[in-house]
Design a protein around this motif. Structure first.
Motif, PDB file in Angstrom:
ATOM      1  N   PHE A 201       0.852  -1.195   0.000  1.00  0.00           N
ATOM      2  CA  PHE A 201       0.000   0.000   0.000  1.00  0.00           C
ATOM      3  C   PHE A 201       0.887   1.243   0.000  1.00  0.00           C
ATOM      4  N   ASP A 202       0.634   2.141  -0.933  1.00  0.00           N
ATOM      5  CA  ASP A 202       1.445   3.363  -1.062  1.00  0.00           C
ATOM      6  C   ASP A 202       0.709   4.598  -0.556  1.00  0.00           C
ATOM      7  N   ASP A 203       1.509   5.634  -0.315  1.00  0.00           N
ATOM      8  CA  ASP A 203       1.035   7.018  -0.089  1.00  0.00           C
ATOM      9  C   ASP A 203       0.519   7.300   1.319  1.00  0.00           C
ATOM     10  N   GLY A 204       0.523   6.296   2.224  1.00  0.00           N
ATOM     11  CA  GLY A 204       0.103   6.550   3.599  1.00  0.00           C
ATOM     12  C   GLY A 204       1.208   7.219   4.387  1.00  0.00           C
ATOM     13  N   SER A 252       9.999   3.134   2.620  1.00  0.00           N
ATOM     14  CA  SER A 252       9.982   4.554   2.245  1.00  0.00           C
ATOM     15  C   SER A 252       9.310   4.733   0.886  1.00  0.00           C
ATOM     16  N   HIS A 253       8.482   5.778   0.818  1.00  0.00           N
ATOM     17  CA  HIS A 253       7.890   6.151  -0.473  1.00  0.00           C
ATOM     18  C   HIS A 253       8.324   7.587  -0.791  1.00  0.00           C
ATOM     19  N   SER A 254       9.589   7.845  -0.462  1.00  0.00           N
ATOM     20  CA  SER A 254      10.241   9.156  -0.644  1.00  0.00           C
ATOM     21  C   SER A 254       9.794  10.147   0.440  1.00  0.00           C
ATOM     22  N   ALA A 256       8.713  13.522  -0.161  1.00  0.00           N
ATOM     23  CA  ALA A 256       7.599  14.418  -0.528  1.00  0.00           C
ATOM     24  C   ALA A 256       6.858  13.972  -1.788  1.00  0.00           C
ATOM     25  N   HIS A 257       6.996  12.684  -2.135  1.00  0.00           N
ATOM     26  CA  HIS A 257       6.300  12.122  -3.290  1.00  0.00           C
ATOM     27  C   HIS A 257       6.607  12.842  -4.596  1.00  0.00           C
ATOM     28  N   LYS A 258       7.859  13.282  -4.728  1.00  0.00           N
ATOM     29  CA  LYS A 258       8.279  13.833  -6.030  1.00  0.00           C
ATOM     30  C   LYS A 258       8.846  12.692  -6.864  1.00  0.00           C
ATOM     31  N   MET A 343      -1.466  -1.188  -4.200  1.00  0.00           N
ATOM     32  CA  MET A 343      -2.712  -0.501  -3.845  1.00  0.00           C
ATOM     33  C   MET A 343      -2.349   0.759  -3.048  1.00  0.00           C
ATOM     34  N   HIS A 344      -3.362   1.511  -2.648  1.00  0.00           N
ATOM     35  CA  HIS A 344      -3.141   2.743  -1.875  1.00  0.00           C
ATOM     36  C   HIS A 344      -4.087   2.752  -0.677  1.00  0.00           C
ATOM     37  N   ASP A 345      -3.537   3.007   0.515  1.00  0.00           N
ATOM     38  CA  ASP A 345      -4.398   2.971   1.715  1.00  0.00           C
ATOM     39  C   ASP A 345      -5.019   4.342   1.972  1.00  0.00           C
TER      40      ASP A 345
HETATM   41 ZN   LIG Z   1       2.667   7.024  -4.587  1.00  0.00          ZN
END
Ligand SMILES: [Zn+2]
Length: 394
Positions: A201-204, A252-254, A256-258, A343-345
């Motif tokens: 799951f990304d972006d959480g 880690s998903h970075s 600041a999501h750049k 997926m994204h949570d």
């Molecule tokens: Zn993302």
């Protein structure tokens, strides 16, 4: 005259003595007739059961602790068992050999072990008495096979529970062998011989949505890896702790999501350092996996960052479709052993999809695990500066 009268005097004593002897003999005879009848009933019942099962293979025919005769047959890998009470000669059930005042405790313990082994959607059904239980006795353990329990989605594999006698020793009314070392069947003991996929799951952290997904994972004996954005972490500390407490992982998903491709390497490195530090301050752990936003990566980024890159090979596009049915169908039609699913949570539709998907994946024979568990099951050592889209056996 004297002689005659003295005989008459002692006659009642003789009558009494003979009377007692006679009654005693009758009682003994009665008892031996009873024993004989019981023995005959026992033998008749054994013979009848053997005869009824003559098409099957006889596996066991033995007396257990003078309490019952245990007969076991098999046919097409199915077990058939019979219990005959050794005292009465009557055919009985396994339940008859549980101490009468301990039957509730016994079934409570069995239910506890069912929930340890099986996902909630299965355990909820197995713990309700609506099917047929077949009890198989082995040397130091009991196995219960659950037959004709209606479970949705349908489970192809046989449902059974292995119970070491140590777990139920206070409840059983017969003696048995105890194994010093035993391990309960636990749904989280993943199996290398079964199919497995990693759910990610990304972006959480995604607040309540993340927590709900963690709860669904737990109910289904599943784990996932959550790739979180560095600058969002401090607003989701309790969520992050909950994720980790339940056996899941965070990557880690970075910061600041750049897109990493559009960043200068120095900025990229300092952003990753910031993310690592925030994460370490919150959890006391180190980040070992990185998922680049948008999956955007090139050789230069790969060489520069000291991390294991995880992308995916099954993209649900849940952010675009926002449709539970689409996500569930897409995954079930395309999933393969060793896949990494994205997926994204963040969305209710994703949470709803996960709720339906986890039982379906389980029913289809997939174990749902985190990245480290998938690597372990597939016997792969993941290395820094490498990108993994899936993890399969060599
Ligand atoms: Zn993302």
């Amino acid at each position: 005259m004297f002689m005659k009268s003295s005989w008459i005097k002692i006659l009642p004593i003789f009558i009494l003595i003979f009377g007692f002897l006679f009654l005693d003999a009758k009682k003994e005879m009665k008892e031996s007739v009873f024993v004989f009848n019981t023995k005959r009933k026992l033998e008749d019942n054994i013979e009848k059961i053997i005869n009824d099962n003559k098409e099957k293979k006889m596996e066991v025919n033995k007396k257990v602790d003078d309490k019952f005769i245990y007969l076991e047959f098999s046919s097409d890998n199915k077990v058939f068992s019979y219990f005959i009470n050794a005292t009465t000669g009557e055919e009985s059930n396994f339940e008859d050999f549980i101490k009468e005042n301990k039957r509730n405790d016994f079934s409570k313990k069995i239910n506890e072990l069912i929930y340890l082994k099986y996902p909630k959607f299965i355990a909820d059904i197995l713990t309700v008495n609506n099917g047929n239980k077949v009890y198989k006795i082995e040397n130091d353990k009991l196995i219960i096979y659950f037959e004709n329990y209606v479970i949705e989605p349908v489970i192809e594999e046989e449902l059974f529970l292995t119970i070491d006698f140590n777990e139920v020793k206070e409840y059983l009314d017969f003696s048995f062998v105890l194994n010093k070392e035993y391990q309960n069947e636990n749904g989280y003991n993943f199996n290398k011989n079964k199919k497995a996929v990693a759910l990610t799951f990304d972006d959480g952290p995604g607040g309540d949505k993340t927590n709900k997904i963690v709860e669904l994972l737990e109910q289904n004996k599943a784990h996932a890896t959550f790739f979180m954005v560095g600058n969002k972490m401090e607003s989701g500390i309790s969520v992050m702790k909950n994720v980790l407490d339940k056996g899941n992982e965070i990557g880690s998903h970075s910061y600041a999501h750049k897109s990493m491709k559009r960043q200068k390497i120095n900025d990229l490195l300092s952003d990753e350092e910031k993310t690592k530090e925030i994460y370490h301050n919150i959890t006391g752990k180190n980040l070992i996996y990185t998922r680049p936003p948008y999956g955007a990566i090139n050789d230069k980024i790969k060489e520069s960052l000291d991390t294991i890159f995880i992308t995916w090979d099954l993209d649900t596009e849940d952010w675009l479709h926002r449709d539970k049915n689409y996500i569930v169908d897409y995954v079930m039609e395309n999933v393969h052993d060793g896949d990494i699913i994205l997926m994204h949570d963040l969305y209710d539709s994703t949470v709803e999809a996960v709720e339906e998907l986890l039982p379906k994946l389980y029913a289809a024979g997939f174990q749902v695990v985190n990245i480290s568990e998938l690597a372990n099951l597939k016997e792969q050592v993941l290395e820094n500066h490498n990108i993994y889209r899936s993890i399969r056996k060599n």
